[in-house]
Design an enzyme around this catalytic site. Structure first.
Site, PDB file in Angstrom:
ATOM      1  N   GLY A   1      -4.170  -3.904   6.307  1.00 12.22           N
ATOM      2  CA  GLY A   1      -3.172  -3.626   7.342  1.00 12.22           C
ATOM      3  C   GLY A   1      -3.399  -2.251   7.934  1.00 12.22           C
TER       4      GLY A   1
ATOM      5  CE  LYS B   1      -4.704   0.162   0.424  1.00 12.36           C
ATOM      6  NZ  LYS B   1      -5.401  -0.613   1.478  1.00 12.36           N
TER       7      LYS B   1
ATOM      8  CE  LYS C   1      -3.885   3.901   2.049  1.00 17.03           C
ATOM      9  NZ  LYS C   1      -5.138   3.405   2.662  1.00 17.03           N
TER      10      LYS C   1
ATOM     11  CD  GLU D   1      -8.878  -0.643   0.795  1.00 17.76           C
ATOM     12  OE1 GLU D   1      -7.905  -0.889   0.047  1.00 17.76           O
ATOM     13  OE2 GLU D   1      -8.802  -0.729   2.023  1.00 17.76           O
TER      14      GLU D   1
ATOM     15  CG  ASP E   1     -10.538  -0.484   5.007  1.00 15.43           C
ATOM     16  OD1 ASP E   1     -10.854  -0.886   6.140  1.00 15.43           O
ATOM     17  OD2 ASP E   1      -9.413   0.021   4.776  1.00 15.43           O
TER      18      ASP E   1
ATOM     19  CE  LYS F   1      -7.392  -1.833   6.848  1.00 10.91           C
ATOM     20  NZ  LYS F   1      -7.503  -0.346   6.818  1.00 10.91           N
TER      21      LYS F   1
ATOM     22  CB  SER G   1      -0.891  -0.029   1.247  1.00 13.96           C
ATOM     23  OG  SER G   1      -1.617   1.175   1.358  1.00 13.96           O
TER      24      SER G   1
ATOM     25  CG  ASP H   1      -7.700   2.578   0.534  1.00 12.27           C
ATOM     26  OD1 ASP H   1      -8.821   3.109   0.642  1.00 12.27           O
ATOM     27  OD2 ASP H   1      -7.125   1.999   1.481  1.00 12.27           O
TER      28      ASP H   1
HETATM   29  O1  OSB Z   1      -7.064   2.024   4.409  1.00 12.12           O
HETATM   30  O2  OSB Z   1      -5.984   0.244   4.404  1.00 12.12           O
HETATM   31  C1  OSB Z   1      -6.075   1.407   4.740  1.00 12.12           C
HETATM   32  C2  OSB Z   1      -2.867   2.569   6.467  1.00 12.12           C
HETATM   33  C3  OSB Z   1      -3.404   3.423   7.404  1.00 12.12           C
HETATM   34  C4  OSB Z   1      -4.756   3.642   7.439  1.00 12.12           C
HETATM   35  C5  OSB Z   1      -5.596   2.991   6.549  1.00 12.12           C
HETATM   36  C6  OSB Z   1      -5.072   2.111   5.623  1.00 12.12           C
HETATM   37  C7  OSB Z   1      -3.688   1.912   5.566  1.00 12.12           C
HETATM   38  C8  OSB Z   1      -3.019   1.076   4.583  1.00 12.12           C
HETATM   39  C9  OSB Z   1      -1.671   0.520   4.960  1.00 12.12           C
HETATM   40  O3  OSB Z   1      -3.428   0.925   3.467  1.00 12.12           O
HETATM   41  C10 OSB Z   1      -1.633  -0.962   4.993  1.00 12.12           C
HETATM   42  C11 OSB Z   1      -0.371  -1.469   5.642  1.00 12.12           C
HETATM   43  O4  OSB Z   1       0.648  -1.553   4.941  1.00 12.12           O
HETATM   44  O5  OSB Z   1      -0.395  -1.806   6.844  1.00 12.12           O
HETATM   45 MG    MG Z   2      -8.309   0.989   3.162  1.00  5.51          MG
END
Ligand code: OSB
Ligand code: MG
Length: 372
Positions: free
Chosen positions: A293, A163, A165, A216, A241, A265, A137, A191
């Site tokens: 995560g 992924k 952001k 996402e 999510d 999660k 991510s 995401d």
């Molecule tokens: O939306 O999945 C998410 C990190 C912080 C807050 C939200 C998210 C995330 C990640 C990181 O996408 C995932 C990771 O590498 O732990």
């Molecule tokens: Mg997410």
């Protein structure tokens, strides 16, 4: 059966190698809440609360979780004889919300039960895989070129899903650049962490051009109805999510057509019992799930890897190895990924499968409270 004799809460400080930016904020020097659960024989299991220090992802924070665990949750498990399957209901009864706080306690109970039975946490949960597929991510970058560099590097070291952001103003151009650089065959997704409104549907539908495996959580963090409308306007599958906080919300998603994929999660849904129920529901409905995560330390990651070994975790998880986040993790061995993007599930060790470096955790601890 387990009987928790004592729960110690600790707050540690652990700095990310580089800040991680999502649409609603940035994380860099993390404050992390860890739990140590002891039973009467002295067996010790660790768990991690995934709440952040500010309510930028969900309403909980590490301080609300500390309050919830010390005031209401720990008394529901300390001294009580129960199976780990019982803990979810015990914590849900007449206590609303606080899913991340509940999950930390509940997942610790599962880890303790696994230790007591001499089983790996993965086996205890019904996991079947001995390796799990991993994606990365990537946080929001200053410009598309910086994102392309990171995506290309990630692909080169083996990650099987990229992924990115996104947020309004940093979406189509960024995704287009990554698709262009990586080529058509690579699994890419975006995401948004709830950064858009339904009125942005036309902008979001532009992402259909890039053949993303999913988008996402584009809309509100507790929304299901508008996501269902958006899904009808987009070809790209929506993955939820933030909105999936329980089995009921997953059922609602299926009933309404709010999405076609679920990010599980365990911290967000209150722990492993709810995660397994959502996993099973999705499996029955041919909806693939994957493990998200929360920038966890090696303790939280161990719990996620165990869960991701269940059979309907069909897509790569956000399960990056320790070295992506930290100069040094707090577990031995650290989490690693092979050149095929696979993380080994430690099915041969009882419990979470990694050893917590207690001296290092002591050095990083800024507060500790023991409940008996
Ligand atoms: O939306 O999945 C998410 C990190 C912080 C807050 C939200 C998210 C995330 C990640 C990181 O996408 C995932 C990771 O590498 O732990
Ligand atoms: Mg997410």
């Amino acid at each position: 059966m387990i009987r928790v004799a004592e729960i110690a809460l600790r707050e540690i400080r652990l700095s990310l190698k580089e800040p991680f930016r999502i649409s609603s904020g940035v994380m860099s020097d993390r404050r992390i809440l860890l739990l140590e659960l002891r039973d009467a024989d002295g067996s010790l299991a660790w768990s991690e609360c995934v709440a952040f220090q500010e309510p930028i992802y969900s309403g909980e924070t590490i301080d609300t979780a500390w309050l919830a665990i010390t005031s209401w949750l720990a008394p529901r498990v300390i001294g009580v004889v129960q199976t780990p399957q019982d803990v979810h209901a015990a914590l849900a009864h007449e206590i609303r919300g606080h899913h991340m706080a509940k999950a930390a306690v509940e997942m610790g109970c599962w880890a303790l039960a696994a230790l007591r039975d001499g089983k790996s946490l993965a086996e205890m949960l019904g996991g079947t895989r001995d390796r799990v597929v991993t994606g990365i991510s990537l946080g929001i970058q200053a410009n598309p070129a910086a994102l392309v560099t990171r995506a290309t590097d990630a692909l080169a070291v083996g990650y099987r899903k990229i992924k990115v952001k996104i947020m309004p103003g940093k979406d189509v151009e960024y995704v287009a650049a990554v698709r262009e650089a990586l080529g058509p065959g690579i699994s890419i997704m975006a995401d948004a962490n709830s950064a858009y409104k339904l009125s942005d549907a036309d902008q979001l539908a532009k992402l259909d051009a890039f053949n993303l495996i999913m988008i996402e959580q584009p809309l509100g963090d507790d929304d299901l109805v508008r996501h269902a409308v958006l899904q009808r306007k987009m070809r790209t599958p929506i993955c939820l999510d933030e909105s999936i906080t329980s089995l009921d919300r997953a059922e609602d998603m299926l009933a309404l057509g709010s999405g076609r994929i679920v990010n599980i999660k365990p911290g967000r849904v209150g722990g492993f019992t709810a995660s397994k129920a959502i996993h099973d529901l999705c499996e029955k409905n041919n909806v693939p799930v994957w493990c998200g995560g929360m920038l966890e330390s090696g303790i939280g990651r161990a719990h996620n890897v165990a869960l991701a070994s269940l059979p309907n975790f069909k897509l790569p998880g956000d399960l990056s190895p320790s070295a992506r986040y930290w100069e040094r993790d707090i577990v031995t061995p650290e989490w690693t990924m092979d050149a095929d993007g696979m993380v080994r599930v430690p099915r041969d060790c009882p419990g979470i499968g990694v050893t917590v470096d207690v001296d290092r955790v002591d050095d990083l601890t800024v507060r500790r409270q023991v409940l008996k």
